[in-house]
Scaffold this motif. Sequence first.
Motif, PDB file in Angstrom:
ATOM      1  N   SER A 221       1.674  18.013  -9.418  1.00  0.00           N
ATOM      2  CA  SER A 221       1.305  19.067  -8.460  1.00  0.00           C
ATOM      3  C   SER A 221       1.749  18.704  -7.044  1.00  0.00           C
ATOM      4  O   SER A 221       2.088  19.579  -6.252  1.00  0.00           O
ATOM      5  CB  SER A 221      -0.201  19.343  -8.505  1.00  0.00           C
ATOM      6  OG  SER A 221      -0.936  18.236  -8.058  1.00  0.00           O
ATOM      7  N   VAL A 222       1.770  17.423  -6.728  1.00  0.00           N
ATOM      8  CA  VAL A 222       2.268  17.002  -5.411  1.00  0.00           C
ATOM      9  C   VAL A 222       3.758  17.297  -5.311  1.00  0.00           C
ATOM     10  O   VAL A 222       4.229  17.842  -4.308  1.00  0.00           O
ATOM     11  CB  VAL A 222       1.976  15.502  -5.161  1.00  0.00           C
ATOM     12  CG1 VAL A 222       2.707  15.001  -3.931  1.00  0.00           C
ATOM     13  CG2 VAL A 222       0.488  15.249  -5.012  1.00  0.00           C
ATOM     14  N   ILE A 223       4.492  16.953  -6.346  1.00  0.00           N
ATOM     15  CA  ILE A 223       5.939  17.201  -6.349  1.00  0.00           C
ATOM     16  C   ILE A 223       6.229  18.698  -6.273  1.00  0.00           C
ATOM     17  O   ILE A 223       7.117  19.137  -5.540  1.00  0.00           O
ATOM     18  CB  ILE A 223       6.602  16.576  -7.594  1.00  0.00           C
ATOM     19  CG1 ILE A 223       6.390  15.052  -7.616  1.00  0.00           C
ATOM     20  CG2 ILE A 223       8.076  16.922  -7.672  1.00  0.00           C
ATOM     21  CD1 ILE A 223       6.953  14.323  -6.416  1.00  0.00           C
ATOM     22  N   ALA A 224       5.456  19.496  -6.998  1.00  0.00           N
ATOM     23  CA  ALA A 224       5.668  20.949  -7.005  1.00  0.00           C
ATOM     24  C   ALA A 224       5.374  21.574  -5.648  1.00  0.00           C
ATOM     25  O   ALA A 224       6.002  22.556  -5.256  1.00  0.00           O
ATOM     26  CB  ALA A 224       4.803  21.597  -8.076  1.00  0.00           C
ATOM     27  N   ASN A 225       4.434  21.011  -4.909  1.00  0.00           N
ATOM     28  CA  ASN A 225       4.027  21.567  -3.611  1.00  0.00           C
ATOM     29  C   ASN A 225       4.560  20.751  -2.440  1.00  0.00           C
ATOM     30  O   ASN A 225       4.021  20.830  -1.331  1.00  0.00           O
ATOM     31  CB  ASN A 225       2.507  21.638  -3.537  1.00  0.00           C
ATOM     32  CG  ASN A 225       1.936  22.607  -4.538  1.00  0.00           C
ATOM     33  OD1 ASN A 225       2.436  23.715  -4.686  1.00  0.00           O
ATOM     34  ND2 ASN A 225       0.894  22.184  -5.238  1.00  0.00           N
ATOM     35  N   LEU A 226       5.597  19.981  -2.654  1.00  0.00           N
ATOM     36  CA  LEU A 226       6.117  19.085  -1.624  1.00  0.00           C
ATOM     37  C   LEU A 226       6.541  19.819  -0.349  1.00  0.00           C
ATOM     38  O   LEU A 226       6.267  19.357   0.757  1.00  0.00           O
ATOM     39  CB  LEU A 226       7.286  18.280  -2.187  1.00  0.00           C
ATOM     40  CG  LEU A 226       7.659  16.999  -1.455  1.00  0.00           C
ATOM     41  CD1 LEU A 226       6.460  16.080  -1.326  1.00  0.00           C
ATOM     42  CD2 LEU A 226       8.782  16.290  -2.168  1.00  0.00           C
ATOM     43  N   LYS A 227       7.176  20.970  -0.499  1.00  0.00           N
ATOM     44  CA  LYS A 227       7.618  21.732   0.676  1.00  0.00           C
ATOM     45  C   LYS A 227       6.424  22.188   1.510  1.00  0.00           C
ATOM     46  O   LYS A 227       6.421  22.046   2.731  1.00  0.00           O
ATOM     47  CB  LYS A 227       8.459  22.935   0.241  1.00  0.00           C
ATOM     48  CG  LYS A 227       9.057  23.692   1.390  1.00  0.00           C
ATOM     49  CD  LYS A 227       9.960  24.813   0.898  1.00  0.00           C
ATOM     50  CE  LYS A 227      10.561  25.562   2.063  1.00  0.00           C
ATOM     51  NZ  LYS A 227      11.422  26.645   1.623  1.00  0.00           N
TER      52      LYS A 227
ATOM     53  N   LEU B   5       0.830  -1.204   0.000  1.00  0.00           N
ATOM     54  CA  LEU B   5       0.000   0.000   0.000  1.00  0.00           C
ATOM     55  C   LEU B   5       0.869   1.260   0.000  1.00  0.00           C
ATOM     56  O   LEU B   5       0.641   2.184  -0.782  1.00  0.00           O
ATOM     57  CB  LEU B   5      -0.934   0.014   1.211  1.00  0.00           C
ATOM     58  CG  LEU B   5      -1.785   1.262   1.412  1.00  0.00           C
ATOM     59  CD1 LEU B   5      -2.786   1.413   0.267  1.00  0.00           C
ATOM     60  CD2 LEU B   5      -2.520   1.193   2.741  1.00  0.00           C
ATOM     61  N   LEU B   6       1.890   1.304   0.851  1.00  0.00           N
ATOM     62  CA  LEU B   6       2.784   2.464   0.900  1.00  0.00           C
ATOM     63  C   LEU B   6       3.539   2.634  -0.414  1.00  0.00           C
ATOM     64  O   LEU B   6       3.711   3.753  -0.907  1.00  0.00           O
ATOM     65  CB  LEU B   6       3.759   2.330   2.067  1.00  0.00           C
ATOM     66  CG  LEU B   6       3.134   2.455   3.457  1.00  0.00           C
ATOM     67  CD1 LEU B   6       4.148   2.088   4.521  1.00  0.00           C
ATOM     68  CD2 LEU B   6       2.595   3.845   3.676  1.00  0.00           C
ATOM     69  N   PHE B   7       3.975   1.530  -0.995  1.00  0.00           N
ATOM     70  CA  PHE B   7       4.679   1.582  -2.270  1.00  0.00           C
ATOM     71  C   PHE B   7       3.784   2.154  -3.362  1.00  0.00           C
ATOM     72  O   PHE B   7       4.186   3.053  -4.106  1.00  0.00           O
ATOM     73  CB  PHE B   7       5.157   0.172  -2.643  1.00  0.00           C
ATOM     74  CG  PHE B   7       5.856   0.098  -3.967  1.00  0.00           C
ATOM     75  CD1 PHE B   7       7.139   0.586  -4.118  1.00  0.00           C
ATOM     76  CD2 PHE B   7       5.222  -0.480  -5.054  1.00  0.00           C
ATOM     77  CE1 PHE B   7       7.787   0.520  -5.339  1.00  0.00           C
ATOM     78  CE2 PHE B   7       5.862  -0.557  -6.279  1.00  0.00           C
ATOM     79  CZ  PHE B   7       7.149  -0.065  -6.421  1.00  0.00           C
ATOM     80  N   SER B   8       2.547   1.664  -3.440  1.00  0.00           N
ATOM     81  CA  SER B   8       1.638   2.149  -4.482  1.00  0.00           C
ATOM     82  C   SER B   8       1.238   3.604  -4.238  1.00  0.00           C
ATOM     83  O   SER B   8       1.078   4.379  -5.191  1.00  0.00           O
ATOM     84  CB  SER B   8       0.402   1.258  -4.595  1.00  0.00           C
ATOM     85  OG  SER B   8      -0.332   1.250  -3.399  1.00  0.00           O
ATOM     86  N   MET B   9       1.118   4.013  -2.983  1.00  0.00           N
ATOM     87  CA  MET B   9       0.842   5.421  -2.692  1.00  0.00           C
ATOM     88  C   MET B   9       2.025   6.296  -3.087  1.00  0.00           C
ATOM     89  O   MET B   9       1.845   7.414  -3.574  1.00  0.00           O
ATOM     90  CB  MET B   9       0.516   5.607  -1.203  1.00  0.00           C
ATOM     91  CG  MET B   9      -0.836   5.056  -0.798  1.00  0.00           C
ATOM     92  SD  MET B   9      -1.122   5.108   0.974  1.00  0.00           S
ATOM     93  CE  MET B   9      -1.088   6.854   1.290  1.00  0.00           C
ATOM     94  N   GLY B  10       3.237   5.794  -2.886  1.00  0.00           N
ATOM     95  CA  GLY B  10       4.433   6.526  -3.297  1.00  0.00           C
ATOM     96  C   GLY B  10       4.493   6.703  -4.801  1.00  0.00           C
ATOM     97  O   GLY B  10       4.840   7.779  -5.299  1.00  0.00           O
TER      98      GLY B  10
END
Length: 93
Positions: free
Chosen positions: A52-58, A39-44
Motif C-alpha cells: 500500500s505504501v508503494i501504491a500510494n507513493l506519489k 535505522l533508515l535501511f530497515s525503514m526502507g
Amino acid sequence: MWIILLSLAAGAAIGYFLKLSNKQKKINSKVQQFGVIFLLFSMGISAGSNKSVIANLKSIGSTSLTFAVLTSLFSIILVFIVTNKFMKGEDHK
C-alpha cells in the motif's frame, strides 16, 4: 516502548556522569552514525515491502513535500517575527 525509554535514560545518565574523552566521543559518533544508517535501511525495507505504501507513493511524496515546505516556511516567518519583536536594538550578527 519501555526498552527505548530506559535506553535513552541510561545513555543520558552515562553522558551526564561520565565525561568522555575525545577518542571516545569519536567512537560514539561513529556508532551513532551506524545506528542511524541501520535505522533508515530497515525503514526502507519495511516501506518497500508494504504494497500500500508503494501504491500510494506519489500521494505520500506530495503530502510529505507540502508538509516540509510549509513547516520550513512558517518556521522562518516565526523566527523573523520573534527576532524583530524581542531583539530590537541588538546587533543581529
